[in-house]
Write a protein that holds these residues in place. Structure first.
Motif, PDB file in Angstrom:
ATOM      1  N   ALA A  88       0.829  -1.206   0.000  1.00 45.92           N
ATOM      2  CA  ALA A  88       0.000   0.000   0.000  1.00 45.92           C
ATOM      3  C   ALA A  88       0.862   1.253   0.000  1.00 45.92           C
ATOM      4  O   ALA A  88       0.535   2.247  -0.670  1.00 45.92           O
ATOM      5  CB  ALA A  88      -0.931  -0.020   1.213  1.00 45.92           C
ATOM      6  N   LEU A  89       1.970   1.216   0.731  1.00 50.88           N
ATOM      7  CA  LEU A  89       2.884   2.359   0.723  1.00 50.88           C
ATOM      8  C   LEU A  89       3.513   2.547  -0.655  1.00 50.88           C
ATOM      9  O   LEU A  89       3.639   3.678  -1.153  1.00 50.88           O
ATOM     10  CB  LEU A  89       3.958   2.174   1.785  1.00 50.88           C
ATOM     11  N   ARG A  90       3.906   1.446  -1.295  1.00 52.34           N
ATOM     12  CA  ARG A  90       4.502   1.557  -2.629  1.00 52.34           C
ATOM     13  C   ARG A  90       3.491   2.079  -3.640  1.00 52.34           C
ATOM     14  O   ARG A  90       3.835   2.873  -4.529  1.00 52.34           O
ATOM     15  CB  ARG A  90       5.055   0.199  -3.072  1.00 52.34           C
ATOM     16  N   ASN A  91       2.242   1.639  -3.510  1.00 50.71           N
ATOM     17  CA  ASN A  91       1.214   2.134  -4.429  1.00 50.71           C
ATOM     18  C   ASN A  91       0.974   3.630  -4.254  1.00 50.71           C
ATOM     19  O   ASN A  91       0.505   4.296  -5.186  1.00 50.71           O
ATOM     20  CB  ASN A  91      -0.092   1.371  -4.214  1.00 50.71           C
ATOM     21  N   ALA A  92       1.271   4.150  -3.062  1.00 51.81           N
ATOM     22  CA  ALA A  92       1.100   5.580  -2.812  1.00 51.81           C
ATOM     23  C   ALA A  92       2.342   6.381  -3.166  1.00 51.81           C
ATOM     24  O   ALA A  92       2.382   7.600  -2.931  1.00 51.81           O
ATOM     25  CB  ALA A  92       0.749   5.798  -1.342  1.00 51.81           C
ATOM     26  N   GLY A  93       3.367   5.728  -3.722  1.00 50.83           N
ATOM     27  CA  GLY A  93       4.563   6.440  -4.140  1.00 50.83           C
ATOM     28  C   GLY A  93       5.713   6.396  -3.168  1.00 50.83           C
ATOM     29  O   GLY A  93       6.760   7.000  -3.437  1.00 50.83           O
ATOM     30  N   ILE A  94       5.572   5.690  -2.047  1.00 45.22           N
ATOM     31  CA  ILE A  94       6.660   5.543  -1.086  1.00 45.22           C
ATOM     32  C   ILE A  94       7.360   4.225  -1.386  1.00 45.22           C
ATOM     33  O   ILE A  94       6.827   3.155  -1.085  1.00 45.22           O
ATOM     34  CB  ILE A  94       6.158   5.592   0.371  1.00 45.22           C
ATOM     35  N   GLU A  95       8.509   4.278  -1.999  1.00 42.80           N
ATOM     36  CA  GLU A  95       9.172   3.081  -2.507  1.00 42.80           C
ATOM     37  C   GLU A  95       9.831   2.293  -1.382  1.00 42.80           C
ATOM     38  O   GLU A  95      11.056   2.336  -1.182  1.00 42.80           O
ATOM     39  CB  GLU A  95      10.201   3.461  -3.579  1.00 42.80           C
ATOM     40  N   THR A  96       9.040   1.557  -0.654  1.00 43.73           N
ATOM     41  CA  THR A  96       9.582   0.709   0.405  1.00 43.73           C
ATOM     42  C   THR A  96      10.191  -0.555  -0.198  1.00 43.73           C
ATOM     43  O   THR A  96       9.890  -0.936  -1.329  1.00 43.73           O
ATOM     44  CB  THR A  96       8.487   0.317   1.405  1.00 43.73           C
ATOM     45  N   SER A  97      11.031  -1.202   0.588  1.00 41.76           N
ATOM     46  CA  SER A  97      11.601  -2.473   0.165  1.00 41.76           C
ATOM     47  C   SER A  97      10.543  -3.571   0.274  1.00 41.76           C
ATOM     48  O   SER A  97       9.452  -3.359   0.806  1.00 41.76           O
ATOM     49  CB  SER A  97      12.818  -2.820   1.033  1.00 41.76           C
ATOM     50  N   ASP A  98      10.867  -4.754  -0.219  1.00 42.01           N
ATOM     51  CA  ASP A  98       9.951  -5.882  -0.114  1.00 42.01           C
ATOM     52  C   ASP A  98       9.898  -6.389   1.330  1.00 42.01           C
ATOM     53  O   ASP A  98      10.846  -6.235   2.098  1.00 42.01           O
ATOM     54  CB  ASP A  98      10.396  -7.021  -1.037  1.00 42.01           C
ATOM     55  N   TRP A  99       8.775  -7.005   1.674  1.00 43.03           N
ATOM     56  CA  TRP A  99       8.601  -7.610   3.005  1.00 43.03           C
ATOM     57  C   TRP A  99       9.486  -8.847   3.081  1.00 43.03           C
ATOM     58  O   TRP A  99       9.245  -9.846   2.398  1.00 43.03           O
ATOM     59  CB  TRP A  99       7.141  -7.961   3.204  1.00 43.03           C
ATOM     60  N   ALA A 100      10.531  -8.776   3.889  1.00 40.47           N
ATOM     61  CA  ALA A 100      11.498  -9.870   3.954  1.00 40.47           C
ATOM     62  C   ALA A 100      12.097  -9.930   5.348  1.00 40.47           C
ATOM     63  O   ALA A 100      11.913  -9.027   6.180  1.00 40.47           O
ATOM     64  CB  ALA A 100      12.600  -9.677   2.910  1.00 40.47           C
ATOM     65  N   ALA A 101      12.814 -11.027   5.617  1.00 37.52           N
ATOM     66  CA  ALA A 101      13.451 -11.210   6.923  1.00 37.52           C
ATOM     67  C   ALA A 101      14.524 -10.159   7.135  1.00 37.52           C
ATOM     68  O   ALA A 101      15.263  -9.797   6.211  1.00 37.52           O
ATOM     69  CB  ALA A 101      14.046 -12.614   7.024  1.00 37.52           C
TER      70      ALA A 101
END
Length: 272
Positions: A88-101
């Motif tokens: 949801a953050l990436r869709n809003a333009g906040i380029e977060t990393s992938d959900w990972a360990a």
């Protein structure tokens, strides 16, 4: 003979009088049922009294619109997974990393976003750091944001591009009882709201006035909260079926296809 005729007339009169009541009694006494007794029909039964229609008064909370202050007073849960929150953050333009360990702990999963601005002549450098942290099942533990020297408009309100981060984080969990936080963040004012295990805070650092910290976490502290959370834990219930799988299984398959089913494991987490 006259006496016999007279007595016969008298007896006949007596026996035949009153609709032959005495004659019927005498014949019945000696066992001669010349006049069988008529059985009168039973009296008609009285009709049952009509039962009045049942009435039921609905409590007001059933028909009244929901109140945002009490929307989450029963059970506070994360209604979105960590991976979905990062998306949801990436869709809003906040380029977060992938959900990972996380690199420091394989049991901790996270996604983050970091942005540092260039230092201008008369302005300190600005930076933004966002992190969403949880576990391997996707359950979120907390979300944090740190902004340093954020850009503001002429009214001292936070830049809409930065405010969008907090809008996503506050809207996705669907906790409607926290409705004052976003307005305070927009005006860069300290605020802290607590409700049924959830805690939201936005504060300015004392030693660094240009630094702001935002924290959104969920921690059951009271006995009733812990009991409710344990009862509705995903370890006690089977996971919800996938609607797409049900649709595919309902469609007819050809003879060459072999249907494949997978039994849900008890350890799978129930997603709210």
């Amino acid at each position: 003979m006259l006496l016999t005729i007279s007595l016969s007339l008298v007896m006949g009169t007596v026996l035949l009088s009153n609709n032959m009541k005495h004659l019927k009694t005498v014949s019945h006494y000696f066992g001669f049922d010349f006049f069988p007794q008529e059985v009168s029909p039973p009296p008609p039964k009285a009709l049952p009294r009509p039962i009045p229609p049942a009435t039921f008064m609905l409590p007001l909370h059933v028909i009244e619109p929901p109140v945002v202050q009490t929307a989450s007073t029963f059970l506070r849960t994360w209604r979105i997974s960590g991976a979905a929150m990062c998306a949801a953050l990436r869709n809003a333009g906040i380029e977060t990393s992938d959900w990972a360990a996380a690199s420091f702990n394989a049991d901790t999963f996270e996604c983050f976003f970091e942005q540092s601005g260039k230092r201008e002549k008369d302005q300190l450098p600005s930076s933004i750091f966002v992190i969403v942290r949880g576990d391997a099942t996707g359950t979120i533990n907390n979300m944090r944001v740190k902004i340093i020297n954020p850009e503001t408009d002429e009214n001292g309100q936070l830049d809409p591009a930065i405010l969008r981060i907090f809008e996503i984080m506050l809207r996705q969990p669907q906790w409607l009882d926290f409705h004052e936080t976003l307005n305070a963040i927009k005006n860069l004012k300290d605020i802290k709201e607590d409700g049924f295990g959830a805690s939201i805070g936005f504060t300015r650092e004392v030693l660094n006035p240009g630094n702001y910290n935002f924290t959104l976490s969920l921690d059951a502290t009271s006995g009733p909260q812990k009991s409710t959370r344990n009862y509705f834990s995903g370890r006690r219930w089977l996971p919800l079926p996938d609607p797409a799988v049900e649709i595919d299984s309902a469609q007819p398959q050809s003879v060459s296809e072999t249907p494949h089913t997978e039994a849900p494991a008890e350890s799978q987490e129930h997603r709210h």
